[in-house]
Scaffold this motif. Structure first.
Motif, PDB file in Angstrom:
ATOM      1  N   ALA A 113       0.820  -1.209   0.000  1.00 16.94           N
ATOM      2  CA  ALA A 113       0.000   0.000   0.000  1.00 16.94           C
ATOM      3  C   ALA A 113       0.852   1.257   0.000  1.00 16.94           C
ATOM      4  O   ALA A 113       0.509   2.257  -0.640  1.00 16.94           O
ATOM      5  CB  ALA A 113      -0.929  -0.020   1.214  1.00 16.94           C
ATOM      6  N   ARG A 114       1.987   1.198   0.700  1.00 22.36           N
ATOM      7  CA  ARG A 114       2.857   2.368   0.815  1.00 22.36           C
ATOM      8  C   ARG A 114       3.704   2.587  -0.429  1.00 22.36           C
ATOM      9  O   ARG A 114       4.225   3.675  -0.665  1.00 22.36           O
ATOM     10  CB  ARG A 114       3.756   2.189   2.045  1.00 22.36           C
ATOM     11  N   SER A 115       3.856   1.558  -1.248  1.00 24.00           N
ATOM     12  CA  SER A 115       4.851   1.589  -2.321  1.00 24.00           C
ATOM     13  C   SER A 115       4.454   2.393  -3.550  1.00 24.00           C
ATOM     14  O   SER A 115       5.286   2.647  -4.415  1.00 24.00           O
ATOM     15  CB  SER A 115       5.153   0.153  -2.766  1.00 24.00           C
ATOM     16  N   LYS A 116       3.190   2.736  -3.670  1.00 26.20           N
ATOM     17  CA  LYS A 116       2.685   3.441  -4.855  1.00 26.20           C
ATOM     18  C   LYS A 116       2.991   2.652  -6.140  1.00 26.20           C
ATOM     19  O   LYS A 116       3.386   3.202  -7.162  1.00 26.20           O
ATOM     20  CB  LYS A 116       3.289   4.843  -4.951  1.00 26.20           C
ATOM     21  N   GLY A 117       2.813   1.341  -6.036  1.00 28.37           N
ATOM     22  CA  GLY A 117       2.996   0.478  -7.197  1.00 28.37           C
ATOM     23  C   GLY A 117       4.377  -0.102  -7.343  1.00 28.37           C
ATOM     24  O   GLY A 117       4.609  -0.923  -8.243  1.00 28.37           O
ATOM     25  N   ALA A 118       5.327   0.268  -6.479  1.00 28.66           N
ATOM     26  CA  ALA A 118       6.702  -0.223  -6.602  1.00 28.66           C
ATOM     27  C   ALA A 118       6.876  -1.624  -6.046  1.00 28.66           C
ATOM     28  O   ALA A 118       7.882  -2.282  -6.325  1.00 28.66           O
ATOM     29  CB  ALA A 118       7.669   0.733  -5.900  1.00 28.66           C
ATOM     30  N   LEU A 119       5.938  -2.094  -5.242  1.00 27.81           N
ATOM     31  CA  LEU A 119       5.945  -3.456  -4.717  1.00 27.81           C
ATOM     32  C   LEU A 119       4.527  -3.993  -4.865  1.00 27.81           C
ATOM     33  O   LEU A 119       3.557  -3.323  -4.508  1.00 27.81           O
ATOM     34  CB  LEU A 119       6.382  -3.473  -3.251  1.00 27.81           C
ATOM     35  N   ARG A 120       4.414  -5.207  -5.398  1.00 31.47           N
ATOM     36  CA  ARG A 120       3.106  -5.807  -5.623  1.00 31.47           C
ATOM     37  C   ARG A 120       3.064  -7.202  -5.034  1.00 31.47           C
ATOM     38  O   ARG A 120       4.009  -7.977  -5.203  1.00 31.47           O
ATOM     39  CB  ARG A 120       2.785  -5.870  -7.114  1.00 31.47           C
ATOM     40  N   VAL A 121       1.976  -7.532  -4.340  1.00 27.91           N
ATOM     41  CA  VAL A 121       1.745  -8.889  -3.878  1.00 27.91           C
ATOM     42  C   VAL A 121       1.053  -9.636  -5.013  1.00 27.91           C
ATOM     43  O   VAL A 121      -0.044  -9.267  -5.442  1.00 27.91           O
ATOM     44  CB  VAL A 121       0.884  -8.915  -2.605  1.00 27.91           C
ATOM     45  N   CYS A 122       1.702 -10.682  -5.502  1.00 24.36           N
ATOM     46  CA  CYS A 122       1.248 -11.368  -6.721  1.00 24.36           C
ATOM     47  C   CYS A 122       0.633 -12.719  -6.375  1.00 24.36           C
ATOM     48  O   CYS A 122       1.169 -13.464  -5.558  1.00 24.36           O
ATOM     49  CB  CYS A 122       2.418 -11.564  -7.677  1.00 24.36           C
ATOM     50  N   ARG A 123      -0.461 -13.017  -7.041  1.00 23.04           N
ATOM     51  CA  ARG A 123      -1.190 -14.256  -6.806  1.00 23.04           C
ATOM     52  C   ARG A 123      -1.241 -15.147  -8.043  1.00 23.04           C
ATOM     53  O   ARG A 123      -1.753 -16.264  -7.972  1.00 23.04           O
ATOM     54  CB  ARG A 123      -2.605 -13.927  -6.328  1.00 23.04           C
ATOM     55  N   THR A 124      -0.762 -14.659  -9.159  1.00 25.14           N
ATOM     56  CA  THR A 124      -0.716 -15.422 -10.416  1.00 25.14           C
ATOM     57  C   THR A 124       0.614 -15.145 -11.096  1.00 25.14           C
ATOM     58  O   THR A 124       1.284 -14.134 -10.815  1.00 25.14           O
ATOM     59  CB  THR A 124      -1.852 -14.996 -11.365  1.00 25.14           C
ATOM     60  N   VAL A 125       0.983 -16.030 -12.018  1.00 29.22           N
ATOM     61  CA  VAL A 125       2.199 -15.790 -12.793  1.00 29.22           C
ATOM     62  C   VAL A 125       2.027 -14.558 -13.672  1.00 29.22           C
ATOM     63  O   VAL A 125       2.969 -13.784 -13.855  1.00 29.22           O
ATOM     64  CB  VAL A 125       2.558 -17.033 -13.626  1.00 29.22           C
ATOM     65  N   ALA A 126       0.826 -14.351 -14.205  1.00 30.39           N
ATOM     66  CA  ALA A 126       0.586 -13.154 -15.012  1.00 30.39           C
ATOM     67  C   ALA A 126       0.848 -11.890 -14.206  1.00 30.39           C
ATOM     68  O   ALA A 126       1.400 -10.918 -14.733  1.00 30.39           O
ATOM     69  CB  ALA A 126      -0.844 -13.162 -15.539  1.00 30.39           C
ATOM     70  N   ALA A 127       0.485 -11.904 -12.926  1.00 29.73           N
ATOM     71  CA  ALA A 127       0.742 -10.735 -12.080  1.00 29.73           C
ATOM     72  C   ALA A 127       2.242 -10.550 -11.841  1.00 29.73           C
ATOM     73  O   ALA A 127       2.736  -9.414 -11.788  1.00 29.73           O
ATOM     74  CB  ALA A 127       0.008 -10.886 -10.754  1.00 29.73           C
ATOM     75  N   ILE A 128       2.978 -11.654 -11.675  1.00 28.38           N
ATOM     76  CA  ILE A 128       4.429 -11.547 -11.533  1.00 28.38           C
ATOM     77  C   ILE A 128       5.038 -10.951 -12.792  1.00 28.38           C
ATOM     78  O   ILE A 128       5.873 -10.037 -12.729  1.00 28.38           O
ATOM     79  CB  ILE A 128       5.050 -12.931 -11.252  1.00 28.38           C
ATOM     80  N   GLU A 129       4.628 -11.456 -13.942  1.00 34.46           N
ATOM     81  CA  GLU A 129       5.169 -10.948 -15.208  1.00 34.46           C
ATOM     82  C   GLU A 129       4.841  -9.481 -15.392  1.00 34.46           C
ATOM     83  O   GLU A 129       5.698  -8.697 -15.855  1.00 34.46           O
ATOM     84  CB  GLU A 129       4.614 -11.782 -16.360  1.00 34.46           C
ATOM     85  N   ALA A 130       3.637  -9.070 -15.023  1.00 36.20           N
ATOM     86  CA  ALA A 130       3.265  -7.656 -15.165  1.00 36.20           C
ATOM     87  C   ALA A 130       4.088  -6.783 -14.232  1.00 36.20           C
ATOM     88  O   ALA A 130       4.525  -5.690 -14.615  1.00 36.20           O
ATOM     89  CB  ALA A 130       1.768  -7.481 -14.886  1.00 36.20           C
ATOM     90  N   ALA A 131       4.312  -7.255 -13.005  1.00 36.80           N
ATOM     91  CA  ALA A 131       5.122  -6.485 -12.062  1.00 36.80           C
ATOM     92  C   ALA A 131       6.558  -6.356 -12.559  1.00 36.80           C
ATOM     93  O   ALA A 131       7.148  -5.260 -12.519  1.00 36.80           O
ATOM     94  CB  ALA A 131       5.098  -7.145 -10.684  1.00 36.80           C
ATOM     95  N   MET A 132       7.124  -7.455 -13.032  1.00 38.71           N
ATOM     96  CA  MET A 132       8.490  -7.401 -13.548  1.00 38.71           C
ATOM     97  C   MET A 132       8.593  -6.464 -14.744  1.00 38.71           C
ATOM     98  O   MET A 132       9.557  -5.691 -14.855  1.00 38.71           O
ATOM     99  CB  MET A 132       8.963  -8.811 -13.910  1.00 38.71           C
ATOM    100  N   ALA A 133       7.605  -6.505 -15.629  1.00 34.47           N
ATOM    101  CA  ALA A 133       7.628  -5.626 -16.807  1.00 34.47           C
ATOM    102  C   ALA A 133       7.548  -4.163 -16.408  1.00 34.47           C
ATOM    103  O   ALA A 133       8.110  -3.289 -17.089  1.00 34.47           O
ATOM    104  CB  ALA A 133       6.476  -5.986 -17.739  1.00 34.47           C
ATOM    105  N   ALA A 134       6.874  -3.881 -15.281  1.00 30.74           N
ATOM    106  CA  ALA A 134       6.724  -2.498 -14.823  1.00 30.74           C
ATOM    107  C   ALA A 134       7.870  -2.056 -13.922  1.00 30.74           C
ATOM    108  O   ALA A 134       7.891  -0.898 -13.473  1.00 30.74           O
ATOM    109  CB  ALA A 134       5.400  -2.358 -14.082  1.00 30.74           C
TER     110      ALA A 134
END
Length: 362
Positions: A113-134
């Motif tokens: 919540a504090r990260s403003k998008g810089a840290l994401r809790v991922c529940r799917t591989v698609a979410a991991i890939e999206a976080a890494m891409a960002a």
């Protein structure tokens, strides 16, 4: 193993997805109570914070929740001189472990919540890939030692709904699900009984929920129980080769064959006592021994079965790495040893995403 005579020496563009760290425990246990506040601002200490992750190319990983046992001496200090056979801590209560587990999970969600998008809790591989891409830090909620979960598994369903996607039934101490290996050198992992009936129900329910079951810390009998019960790839998030370092925590060649046959994976543990042939915790450990373990794991698991599981913030690691910022040093040693860039990328992150996709689905 894919080796080339002219391997590229630039590791700067290779990200790392790591199979295990204890950063949430460190932030929770910090005596000042301020470590989480400084995770993004600097000054958090330890092996992982936002700055060290960015500097070392740490793109994400499994962030462990570990309800600790009270102890007078750190395990790293007790393992400086081998041989050793450390007494196991007393079992935890479910209520105490649940309280600690929720508190550490809250730290991760508050960091998000504090990260403003810089840290994401991922529940799917698609979410991991999206976080890494960002360029965001892709975190996966993991539990090491399932004492927070009641024997009826109600808490497991609650934690899964909150984001739990990986679970180690035991740490080294025994619990109502099974038995872990002691911190013992030299020793085989064949140290006692396996899973209880509650442990077998836990594995089956994890399969139903598509929660990864982590074999690290399980003794040989428990390992065999999971292998017989589970329909998912077998994974040890942070373990090494017993043939090189005969400590109880490491995996025998027979265990590696079982993992290979399941399409599973082993993450290389950076803890020096699990790397060194003499079993000692010592920061002055060369990175060449890490390549020895990687070579052995590649021989027995294949190129798709080897990854990284650092144990950052949970163990004494080689001085040549030092923190997440030092990950490029390991990648450079791998490249210098003749690993092709494609193989280094597989070990550094691609194999983790592949096995998570096969475990979680999608």
């Amino acid at each position: 193993m894919s080796r080339t005579e002219t391997a590229p020496r630039s590791e700067s563009s290779i990200p790392v997805f790591d199979g295990h760290n204890d950063t949430l425990l460190r932030l929770w246990a910090d005596p000042t109570g301020q470590a989480a506040e400084f995770f993004f601002a600097g000054g958090a200490g330890g092996h992982i914070d936002a700055a060290s992750a960015k500097a070392g190319g740490l793109a994400g990983g499994l962030f462990a929740i570990f309800p600790p046992s009270p102890r007078d001496q750190s395990l790293s200090d007790a393992m400086r001189i081998a041989p050793y056979d450390l007494p196991l801590p007393a079992p935890l209560t479910q209520s105490g472990a649940a309280s600690d587990t929720v508190a550490m999970a809250a730290i991760l969600f508050r960091l998000e919540a504090r990260s403003k998008g810089a840290l994401r809790v991922c529940r799917t591989v698609a979410a991991i890939e999206a976080a890494m891409a960002a360029g965001a830090l892709a975190t996966v909620l993991h539990i090491e030692g399932a004492e927070a979960i009641d024997a009826d598994l109600a808490m497991l369903d609650v934690l899964h709904a909150a984001g739990l996607r990986s679970l180690g039934p035991v740490w080294s101490r025994p619990n109502w699900f099974g038995h872990g290996v002691p911190m013992r050198y030299p020793s085989s992992p064949d140290t006692g009984d396996g899973l209880t009936e509650a442990g077998r129900r836990l594995v089956r329910r994890c399969n139903e929920l598509r929660i990864l079951v982590d074999l690290s810390h399980l003794n040989e009998a428990g390992f065999g129980d999971v292998a017989r019960l589970s329909d998912a790839p077998l994974v040890a998030t942070h373990s090494n080769a017993h043939a090189i370092c005969p400590v109880s925590r490491n995996l025998t060649d027979r265990q590696l064959a079982v993992i290979r046959d399941s399409g599973g994976l082993v993450g290389l543990n950076f803890a020096t006592a699990f790397l060194r042939p003499d079993g000692q915790m010592d920061e002055d450990t060369g990175l060449d021994v890490m390549v020895r373990h990687l070579d052995h794991l590649l021989e027995h698991l294949g190129e798709g079965g080897v990854a990284l599981g650092s144990d950052f913030d949970g163990a004494m690691i080689p001085r040549g790495i030092g923190s997440a910022a030092g990950l490029p040093a390991l990648l450079d040693v791998m490249l210098g040893a003749g690993y092709g860039r494609e193989l280094v990328e597989r070990i550094a992150w691609r194999n983790w995403l592949d096995v998570l996709r096969r475990t979680w689905g999608g």
